[in-house]
Design a protein around this motif. Structure first.
Motif, mmCIF file in Angstrom:
data_model
loop_
_atom_site.group_PDB
_atom_site.id
_atom_site.type_symbol
_atom_site.label_atom_id
_atom_site.label_comp_id
_atom_site.label_asym_id
_atom_site.label_seq_id
_atom_site.Cartn_x
_atom_site.Cartn_y
_atom_site.Cartn_z
ATOM 1 N N VAL A 35 0.846 -1.198 0.000
ATOM 2 C CA VAL A 35 0.000 0.000 0.000
ATOM 3 C C VAL A 35 0.880 1.246 0.000
ATOM 4 C CG1 VAL A 35 -1.683 1.323 1.343
ATOM 5 C CG2 VAL A 35 -1.968 -1.159 1.068
ATOM 6 N N ASP A 36 1.935 1.247 0.808
ATOM 7 C CA ASP A 36 2.839 2.404 0.865
ATOM 8 C C ASP A 36 3.423 2.718 -0.511
ATOM 9 O OD1 ASP A 36 2.484 2.802 3.575
ATOM 10 O OD2 ASP A 36 4.315 1.748 4.149
ATOM 11 N N LYS A 37 3.817 1.691 -1.244
ATOM 12 C CA LYS A 37 4.424 1.896 -2.556
ATOM 13 C C LYS A 37 3.423 2.536 -3.516
ATOM 14 C CE LYS A 37 6.625 -0.485 -6.416
ATOM 15 N NZ LYS A 37 5.915 0.306 -7.394
ATOM 16 N N ILE A 38 2.214 2.027 -3.531
ATOM 17 C CA ILE A 38 1.211 2.569 -4.456
ATOM 18 C C ILE A 38 0.789 3.973 -4.025
ATOM 19 C CG2 ILE A 38 -1.149 2.269 -5.291
ATOM 20 C CD1 ILE A 38 -0.503 -0.751 -5.432
ATOM 21 N N VAL A 39 0.672 4.198 -2.713
ATOM 22 C CA VAL A 39 0.332 5.541 -2.224
ATOM 23 C C VAL A 39 1.429 6.530 -2.619
ATOM 24 C CG1 VAL A 39 0.136 6.913 -0.102
ATOM 25 C CG2 VAL A 39 -1.227 4.831 -0.379
ATOM 26 N N ARG A 40 2.663 6.120 -2.520
ATOM 27 C CA ARG A 40 3.776 6.988 -2.925
ATOM 28 C C ARG A 40 3.668 7.314 -4.423
ATOM 29 N NH1 ARG A 40 7.771 4.084 -1.097
ATOM 30 N NH2 ARG A 40 8.044 2.944 -3.017
ATOM 31 N N ASP A 41 3.373 6.290 -5.234
ATOM 32 C CA ASP A 41 3.215 6.517 -6.676
ATOM 33 C C ASP A 41 2.051 7.470 -6.958
ATOM 34 O OD1 ASP A 41 5.316 4.786 -7.093
ATOM 35 O OD2 ASP A 41 4.047 3.091 -7.698
ATOM 36 N N LEU A 42 0.939 7.288 -6.253
ATOM 37 C CA LEU A 42 -0.224 8.170 -6.440
ATOM 38 C C LEU A 42 0.122 9.605 -6.041
ATOM 39 C CD1 LEU A 42 -3.032 5.811 -5.101
ATOM 40 C CD2 LEU A 42 -2.760 6.581 -7.464
ATOM 41 N N GLY A 43 0.937 9.751 -5.009
ATOM 42 C CA GLY A 43 1.388 11.082 -4.602
ATOM 43 C C GLY A 43 2.279 11.713 -5.665
ATOM 44 N N ASN A 44 3.168 10.919 -6.236
ATOM 45 C CA ASN A 44 4.047 11.424 -7.294
ATOM 46 C C ASN A 44 3.261 11.820 -8.540
ATOM 47 O OD1 ASN A 44 6.357 11.098 -5.762
ATOM 48 N ND2 ASN A 44 6.792 9.043 -6.546
ATOM 49 N N GLU A 45 2.122 11.151 -8.752
ATOM 50 C CA GLU A 45 1.265 11.472 -9.903
ATOM 51 C C GLU A 45 0.297 12.610 -9.578
ATOM 52 O OE1 GLU A 45 -0.596 7.854 -11.326
ATOM 53 O OE2 GLU A 45 1.253 6.750 -10.975
ATOM 54 N N ASP A 46 0.395 13.157 -8.368
ATOM 55 C CA ASP A 46 -0.425 14.285 -7.940
ATOM 56 C C ASP A 46 -1.910 13.940 -7.866
ATOM 57 O OD1 ASP A 46 -0.188 16.847 -6.938
ATOM 58 O OD2 ASP A 46 -0.708 17.799 -8.837
ATOM 59 N N ILE A 47 -2.207 12.675 -7.583
ATOM 60 C CA ILE A 47 -3.604 12.217 -7.456
ATOM 61 C C ILE A 47 -4.056 12.307 -6.003
ATOM 62 C CG2 ILE A 47 -5.132 10.204 -7.693
ATOM 63 C CD1 ILE A 47 -3.358 9.382 -10.096
#
Length: 65
Positions: A35-47
């Protein structure tokens, strides 16, 4: 698998005002590190955005309480 988890995380976050990644992982029955990895990716995508209110929360960007 990651795309499915990504959609489930977004669906979960759409149903709450904000959440800790631990709560997301517990609610979805997933490992926190995944979950942390995907949340980090979503943050990087500005979602999503990160909130620091004594502890860290995430929410869909621009979503109000």
């Amino acid at each position: 698998m990651a795309e499915d988890l990504r959609e489930r995380i977004l669906s979960y976050l759409n149903g709450v005002s904000k959440a800790k990644t631990r709560d997301i992982a517990d609610a979805l029955g997933e490992k926190k590190k995944d979950v942390d990895k995907i949340v980090r990716d979503l943050g990087n995508e500005d979602i999503i955005e990160f909130l620091y209110l004594g502890t860290s929360y995430v929410r869909i960007k621009g979503k109000e309480d």
